[in-house]
Each structure stands twice: as C-alpha cells, then as structure tokens.
Write an enzyme that holds these catalytic residues in place. Structure first.
Site: not given
Ligand code: UT7
Length: 319
Positions: A113, A248, A278
């Site tokens: 990215c 980004h 993204n």
């Molecule tokens: O360009 C490459 C660089 N990458 C980035 O910049 C990404 C940086 N990170 C992020 O943007 C975030 O960490 C994410 C958007 C990827 C994830 O957000 P988060 O707030 O860190 O969520 P999480 O992964 O901790 O997930 C929280 C909950 C989980 O459920 P439990 O374990 O709390 O029950 C996931 O299973 O949300 C759940 N979850 C979803 N639920 C509904 C994860 N994805 C989804 C989804 N829909 N699409």
C-alpha cells in the site's frame, strides 16, 4: 540539483460496485459492522474475466493528456502493484505499450500500500540524477483476486482501482519538496498474500490476504502522525502549514484517529475509503485525483502511505 514536480494525474476504477449489502448475502456480516469498523460502504471490483491493465492505461492516458507530453517523450514507466495481471513482463511494459511510450524503460515495484509513494520517490530520484525528463508512475491493484470471499474479516476491506501521476524535471509547476521512505522488515509477517508455491500446492488458504489487523491499525495511526511531523521538517516547513493530508485509505477509523492526534486545525484530511475500500497502492492516487481541482498555488499537500512490509513513505508537494 534539478527540481521535480507533478504535471498530470489520472485515476480509474472498475464499473462493478460491490456494496456492503451485497456482502451481507455472501458472508455473516452487516452494513452496520462494516461502516462502523471501517467506514467502507462500497468498493469497485473487477468482473471475473477482466484484468486491471485497462484501468491503469485509462488513468495513465488521463495523466499523460493533462501533462501534454507526447507518448514517445516518456522516459520511464514505474508501475506499483502487488497484484499484476501476470508476473512477466512487468505490467509497466504493457502500460507503456498501450500508451505507445515506445522509448520507455519500465519496471514494476511492490511496496504494497506504500507503493505509489515509493514509486514517486524513485521517479524523483531518477529525474534528479539520470538523463531523463518525463516519468510516469502508475498504480494498479486487484486485491479482490486475493480475497477469500468466505472470510468476513478480510473480504469486506478491499476494492480494485488504478491511478497515475506524470512527473517531470522540465519546469515543473507542482513541486515535490520532500520525500521519505521507510520499512520494518522484522514485521513482514503482519500482512501477507501467498504466491505461486501456494497455488501450485493447492494451499489456497495461504494464498489469500491475511493480516494482524490490530497491530497494523496501531502502526498506521502512529506512522501517519510521525510522517506528518517529520516530512515537512525536511523542507523547513511546520506541519500546521500543510493544507491537505492524503493518507492511504485503509480504514476511516485509522484516518480519524490520526487526524485527532494532529493538533493543527489548518490541515484537512482527505478520505474516500467509503466508496472504494482499500485499493492498496492505488488508494492515495484515487483520493488525490478527487481533490486535485481544489488546490491553489502554494498549497502544501502531504501524501502518506503505509502497508505490508511493513512499509511506509511520505511525499510533500507544493502546489
Ligand atoms: O492496507 C493494509 C493495511 N491494513 C490495515 O490498515 C488494516 C488495519 N486494521 C483494521 O482496519 C481493523 O483491525 C479491521 C477493520 C481489520 C478489524 O477491525 P477490529 O475492530 O480490529 O475488529 P476485530 O478484528 O477485533 O473483530 C471484532 C469482532 C470479532 O468478533 P468477536 O471475536 O469479538 O466475537 C470478529 O469476528 O468483529 C468480528 N468481525 C466481523 N463481524 C461482522 C470481523 N469481521 C467482521 C465482519 N462482519 N466483516
């Protein structure tokens, strides 16, 4: 030392729109979750039988026309990509062929990215040190090809797109006044996509995009803030003099958290992640293209990239 600047910009994205509501039908997710956690409402994705080349060429031709440079005068093409249509020749050669830039040397660059920023910094160095006048930097990404559309934690995040910038050392108007490139190879496992080994061994799970979201999130917020302070310093400029910050586009929460940490009220932070998701290295170009018409003479614009590697970079432009 020759001054280098930008003299043309272009961007293009596939017609096909994939909304959060479409994704609700594919995986266990909701528009509400995606919007509150990422800010993304929809993204563009290639049709099954499409390649990204046509969109890179569309963006590149737009940038070339705006610059007024004849194709045969383009000295080089650098194409940033982690997702080319094929491995060889470099996609940059195909872009040059389609533009009829038949004198150009060409190569692809993969800094994930951060790729467009790396490409601009590389082009700036060539234009300062080699006997060349015009360089085209393109970014073309189809991350949708590397997503597991049964994995809700990753498939909602990305879209496809392309962007292009023409650079010159021939009386440039919009000057590149500082650049910064960086990396932390020790964190190379934090964001990964597999390769031919995984495809050939049918290890599809290892082929798809994966990341340690929380680590990358923290890294990204810190890096935007750091580059906002250190890049202008190189040009003897205060951060609060920056008019537009274009980071980004990975997640609106990353952008908002960084914006909150930036105490200056004078800087507007640009975001269009709601409509594209993204798009990896194309994202800064797509956002820059959208606000290009708003800039006034003298405005300072900071581009900040971050991503797999982990990699980062900044480019400061004086309009
Ligand atoms: O360009 C490459 C660089 N990458 C980035 O910049 C990404 C940086 N990170 C992020 O943007 C975030 O960490 C994410 C958007 C990827 C994830 O957000 P988060 O707030 O860190 O969520 P999480 O992964 O901790 O997930 C929280 C909950 C989980 O459920 P439990 O374990 O709390 O029950 C996931 O299973 O949300 C759940 N979850 C979803 N639920 C509904 C994860 N994805 C989804 C989804 N829909 N699409």
């Amino acid at each position: 030392m020759k001054q280098v600047g930008i003299c043309g910009i272009g961007a293009a994205a596939p017609q096909k729109v994939l909304t959060n509501f479409d994704l609700e039908k594919m995986v266990d997710t909701s528009d509400e979750w995606i919007v509150t956690r990422t800010g993304i409402r929809e993204r563009r994705v290639l049709e099954k039988d499409e390649g990204i080349l046509g969109y890179i060429v569309e963006a590149a031709e737009m940038a070339r026309k705006q610059s007024g440079i004849a194709p045969e005068h383009i000295d080089f093409v650098i194409n940033s990509t982690l997702s080319p249509d094929r491995i060889s020749p470099a996609q940059a050669f195909e872009v040059a062929r389609e533009l009829q830039a038949n004198q150009a040397f060409c190569f692809d660059l993969n800094a994930a990215c951060s790729g467009l920023v790396y490409g601009v910094a590389a082009a700036e160095s060539f234009l300062k040190t080699r006997d060349v006048k015009y360089g085209l930097v393109t970014a073309g990404e189809q991350v949708s090809r590397f997503l597991d559309y049964t994995d809700r934690s990753t498939c909602v995040l990305f879209g496809d797109g392309a962007a292009a910038l023409m650079l010159t050392n021939d009386n440039p108007e919009h000057l590149i006044i500082a650049t910064e490139l960086g990396g932390n190879p020790a964190m190379s496992e934090e964001v990964v996509i597999g390769g031919v080994r995984h495809l050939l061994n049918n290890q599809h799970n290892d082929y798809y995009f994966k990341q340690n979201g929380k680590t990358v999130f923290r890294f990204a917020v810190g890096k935007i803030k750091e580059l906002y302070e250190t890049v202008p310093e190189k040009a003897g400029i205060r951060p609060d003099q920056i008019k537009y910050l274009i980071p980004h586009q990975a997640n609106i929460r990353i952008i908002d958290a960084a914006a909150k940490e930036i105490v200056s009220g004078g800087t507007e932070v640009i975001a269009n992640v709601d409509r594209y998701g993204n798009t990896s290295s194309a994202s800064i170009g797509l956002a820059l293209h959208e606000v290009w018409g708003r800039f006034n003479k003298g405005d300072l614009i900071l581009l900040v990239g971050f991503g797999a590697g982990l990699s980062w970079g900044g480019v400061l432009i004086q309009w």
